[in-house]
Design a protein around this motif. Structure first.
Motif, PDB file in Angstrom:
ATOM      1  N   MET A 139       0.840  -1.169   0.000  1.00 35.67           N
ATOM      2  CA  MET A 139       0.000   0.000   0.000  1.00 35.67           C
ATOM      3  C   MET A 139       0.893   1.243   0.000  1.00 35.67           C
ATOM      4  O   MET A 139       1.834   1.338   0.773  1.00 35.67           O
ATOM      5  CB  MET A 139      -0.911  -0.010   1.235  1.00 35.67           C
ATOM      6  CG  MET A 139      -1.681   1.256   1.336  1.00 35.67           C
ATOM      7  SD  MET A 139      -3.153   1.382   2.353  1.00 35.67           S
ATOM      8  CE  MET A 139      -2.851   0.670   3.892  1.00 35.67           C
ATOM      9  N   ALA A 140       0.591   2.183  -0.854  1.00 36.54           N
ATOM     10  CA  ALA A 140       1.370   3.419  -0.980  1.00 36.54           C
ATOM     11  C   ALA A 140       0.964   4.416   0.095  1.00 36.54           C
ATOM     12  O   ALA A 140      -0.144   4.375   0.631  1.00 36.54           O
ATOM     13  CB  ALA A 140       1.157   4.027  -2.357  1.00 36.54           C
ATOM     14  N   ALA A 141       1.907   5.313   0.403  1.00 35.49           N
ATOM     15  CA  ALA A 141       1.632   6.373   1.369  1.00 35.49           C
ATOM     16  C   ALA A 141       0.599   7.337   0.792  1.00 35.49           C
ATOM     17  O   ALA A 141       0.571   7.606  -0.403  1.00 35.49           O
ATOM     18  CB  ALA A 141       2.911   7.122   1.705  1.00 35.49           C
ATOM     19  N   LYS A 142      -0.255   7.835   1.661  1.00 36.01           N
ATOM     20  CA  LYS A 142      -1.261   8.837   1.290  1.00 36.01           C
ATOM     21  C   LYS A 142      -0.717  10.213   1.661  1.00 36.01           C
ATOM     22  O   LYS A 142      -0.117  10.379   2.718  1.00 36.01           O
ATOM     23  CB  LYS A 142      -2.558   8.535   2.049  1.00 36.01           C
ATOM     24  CG  LYS A 142      -3.695   9.498   1.751  1.00 36.01           C
ATOM     25  CD  LYS A 142      -4.905   9.158   2.608  1.00 36.01           C
ATOM     26  CE  LYS A 142      -5.059  10.286   3.600  1.00 36.01           C
ATOM     27  NZ  LYS A 142      -6.146  10.175   4.519  1.00 36.01           N
ATOM     28  N   SER A 143      -0.930  11.193   0.801  1.00 43.29           N
ATOM     29  CA  SER A 143      -0.422  12.547   1.054  1.00 43.29           C
ATOM     30  C   SER A 143      -1.547  13.530   1.278  1.00 43.29           C
ATOM     31  O   SER A 143      -2.604  13.442   0.660  1.00 43.29           O
ATOM     32  CB  SER A 143       0.405  13.044  -0.131  1.00 43.29           C
ATOM     33  OG  SER A 143       1.613  12.358  -0.221  1.00 43.29           O
ATOM     34  N   GLU A 144      -1.268  14.492   2.159  1.00 48.24           N
ATOM     35  CA  GLU A 144      -2.133  15.660   2.353  1.00 48.24           C
ATOM     36  C   GLU A 144      -1.241  16.881   2.171  1.00 48.24           C
ATOM     37  O   GLU A 144      -0.092  16.878   2.610  1.00 48.24           O
ATOM     38  CB  GLU A 144      -2.718  15.686   3.768  1.00 48.24           C
ATOM     39  CG  GLU A 144      -3.654  14.557   4.081  1.00 48.24           C
ATOM     40  CD  GLU A 144      -4.122  14.631   5.535  1.00 48.24           C
ATOM     41  OE1 GLU A 144      -5.331  14.802   5.741  1.00 48.24           O
ATOM     42  OE2 GLU A 144      -3.269  14.534   6.439  1.00 48.24           O
ATOM     43  N   PHE A 145      -1.787  17.915   1.568  1.00 44.61           N
ATOM     44  CA  PHE A 145      -1.022  19.139   1.311  1.00 44.61           C
ATOM     45  C   PHE A 145      -1.677  20.311   2.026  1.00 44.61           C
ATOM     46  O   PHE A 145      -2.907  20.414   2.068  1.00 44.61           O
ATOM     47  CB  PHE A 145      -0.956  19.415  -0.196  1.00 44.61           C
ATOM     48  CG  PHE A 145      -0.189  18.376  -0.955  1.00 44.61           C
ATOM     49  CD1 PHE A 145       1.171  18.524  -1.170  1.00 44.61           C
ATOM     50  CD2 PHE A 145      -0.823  17.238  -1.432  1.00 44.61           C
ATOM     51  CE1 PHE A 145       1.887  17.557  -1.862  1.00 44.61           C
ATOM     52  CE2 PHE A 145      -0.115  16.267  -2.125  1.00 44.61           C
ATOM     53  CZ  PHE A 145       1.235  16.427  -2.335  1.00 44.61           C
ATOM     54  N   TYR A 146      -0.841  21.183   2.581  1.00 45.45           N
ATOM     55  CA  TYR A 146      -1.307  22.370   3.297  1.00 45.45           C
ATOM     56  C   TYR A 146      -0.456  23.557   2.867  1.00 45.45           C
ATOM     57  O   TYR A 146       0.773  23.456   2.825  1.00 45.45           O
ATOM     58  CB  TYR A 146      -1.163  22.191   4.813  1.00 45.45           C
ATOM     59  CG  TYR A 146      -1.943  21.040   5.371  1.00 45.45           C
ATOM     60  CD1 TYR A 146      -3.238  21.222   5.847  1.00 45.45           C
ATOM     61  CD2 TYR A 146      -1.399  19.752   5.414  1.00 45.45           C
ATOM     62  CE1 TYR A 146      -3.967  20.158   6.363  1.00 45.45           C
ATOM     63  CE2 TYR A 146      -2.125  18.696   5.929  1.00 45.45           C
ATOM     64  CZ  TYR A 146      -3.396  18.902   6.402  1.00 45.45           C
ATOM     65  OH  TYR A 146      -4.122  17.843   6.904  1.00 45.45           O
ATOM     66  N   GLU A 147      -1.107  24.664   2.590  1.00 49.29           N
ATOM     67  CA  GLU A 147      -0.356  25.898   2.348  1.00 49.29           C
ATOM     68  C   GLU A 147       0.069  26.450   3.696  1.00 49.29           C
ATOM     69  O   GLU A 147      -0.726  26.536   4.631  1.00 49.29           O
ATOM     70  CB  GLU A 147      -1.212  26.902   1.589  1.00 49.29           C
ATOM     71  CG  GLU A 147      -1.425  26.476   0.155  1.00 49.29           C
ATOM     72  CD  GLU A 147      -1.768  27.641  -0.752  1.00 49.29           C
ATOM     73  OE1 GLU A 147      -1.365  28.777  -0.451  1.00 49.29           O
ATOM     74  OE2 GLU A 147      -2.428  27.370  -1.760  1.00 49.29           O
ATOM     75  N   ILE A 148       1.342  26.803   3.774  1.00 57.61           N
ATOM     76  CA  ILE A 148       1.878  27.404   4.990  1.00 57.61           C
ATOM     77  C   ILE A 148       2.569  28.701   4.593  1.00 57.61           C
ATOM     78  O   ILE A 148       2.714  29.004   3.412  1.00 57.61           O
ATOM     79  CB  ILE A 148       2.832  26.437   5.730  1.00 57.61           C
ATOM     80  CG1 ILE A 148       3.980  25.978   4.816  1.00 57.61           C
ATOM     81  CG2 ILE A 148       2.056  25.238   6.285  1.00 57.61           C
ATOM     82  CD1 ILE A 148       5.039  25.130   5.507  1.00 57.61           C
ATOM     83  N   ASP A 149       2.998  29.469   5.575  1.00 58.47           N
ATOM     84  CA  ASP A 149       3.615  30.773   5.306  1.00 58.47           C
ATOM     85  C   ASP A 149       4.847  30.676   4.412  1.00 58.47           C
ATOM     86  O   ASP A 149       5.113  31.576   3.616  1.00 58.47           O
ATOM     87  CB  ASP A 149       4.023  31.462   6.615  1.00 58.47           C
ATOM     88  CG  ASP A 149       2.836  31.743   7.516  1.00 58.47           C
ATOM     89  OD1 ASP A 149       1.713  31.917   7.008  1.00 58.47           O
ATOM     90  OD2 ASP A 149       3.037  31.772   8.756  1.00 58.47           O
ATOM     91  N   THR A 150       5.605  29.599   4.546  1.00 61.25           N
ATOM     92  CA  THR A 150       6.867  29.476   3.820  1.00 61.25           C
ATOM     93  C   THR A 150       6.763  28.568   2.593  1.00 61.25           C
ATOM     94  O   THR A 150       7.775  28.207   2.014  1.00 61.25           O
ATOM     95  CB  THR A 150       7.974  28.948   4.753  1.00 61.25           C
ATOM     96  OG1 THR A 150       7.540  27.711   5.325  1.00 61.25           O
ATOM     97  CG2 THR A 150       8.296  29.957   5.840  1.00 61.25           C
ATOM     98  N   GLY A 151       5.557  28.186   2.210  1.00 61.29           N
ATOM     99  CA  GLY A 151       5.395  27.350   1.018  1.00 61.29           C
ATOM    100  C   GLY A 151       4.311  26.303   1.192  1.00 61.29           C
ATOM    101  O   GLY A 151       3.170  26.623   1.508  1.00 61.29           O
ATOM    102  N   VAL A 152       4.698  25.036   1.044  1.00 64.68           N
ATOM    103  CA  VAL A 152       3.732  23.941   1.107  1.00 64.68           C
ATOM    104  C   VAL A 152       4.246  22.863   2.064  1.00 64.68           C
ATOM    105  O   VAL A 152       5.401  22.434   1.976  1.00 64.68           O
ATOM    106  CB  VAL A 152       3.505  23.308  -0.284  1.00 64.68           C
ATOM    107  CG1 VAL A 152       2.583  22.108  -0.204  1.00 64.68           C
ATOM    108  CG2 VAL A 152       2.942  24.346  -1.246  1.00 64.68           C
TER     109      VAL A 152
END
Length: 139
Positions: free
Chosen positions: A1-14
């Protein structure tokens, strides 16, 4: 099973959080691995440099001094080392200085970082924040 990703915008990028099949999480900042944590296992350190830091400090401080220790972390990411010291050195206090306010919020929300006074997260430039500390011993 592959890793699942979540993305968040933060002050310094992603910020990207990889959820690994074993339940651990890897925090990447702008594509660079920053922190690794396992929820509920704060003493598990998978990044080698973090084990070196913990091993050095564990060996350098007598057990009776650990509960009274104050540790300052310049840059926090997922607060992996602050979580470690809170668990491994009960009674110690950590101050994490993190330049990215959105990342500090994510750390509190997602990475089971102990609350203040055990772990304080201060947002700001490390030099400016530490220049404002009261004089005294620091780890």
């Amino acid at each position: 099973m592959a890793a699942k990703s979540e993305f968040y915008e933060i002050d310094t990028g992603v910020a990207e959080i990889l959820h690994e099949p074993d339940g651990s999480m890897v925090l990447l900042i702008n594509g660079v691995p920053s922190s690794h944590i396992v929820p509920g296992e704060p003493t598990r350190l998978d990044f080698e440099y973090m084990r070196w830091i913990a091993d050095f400090l564990d060996a350098s401080y007598p057990d009776e001094a650990k509960p009274k220790s104050r540790v300052t972390h310049l840059g926090g990411g997922a607060c992996t080392l602050a979580r470690y010291f809170a668990a491994a050195w009960p009674g110690s206090r950590s101050t994490v200085v993190e330049i990215d306010s959105e990342l500090a919020v994510l750390a509190r929300e997602l990475f089971d970082v102990p609350r203040s006074p055990t772990v304080k997260i201060r947002v700001g430039d490390a030099r400016e924040v530490t220049d404002g500390f009261k004089p005294g011993p620091a780890t």
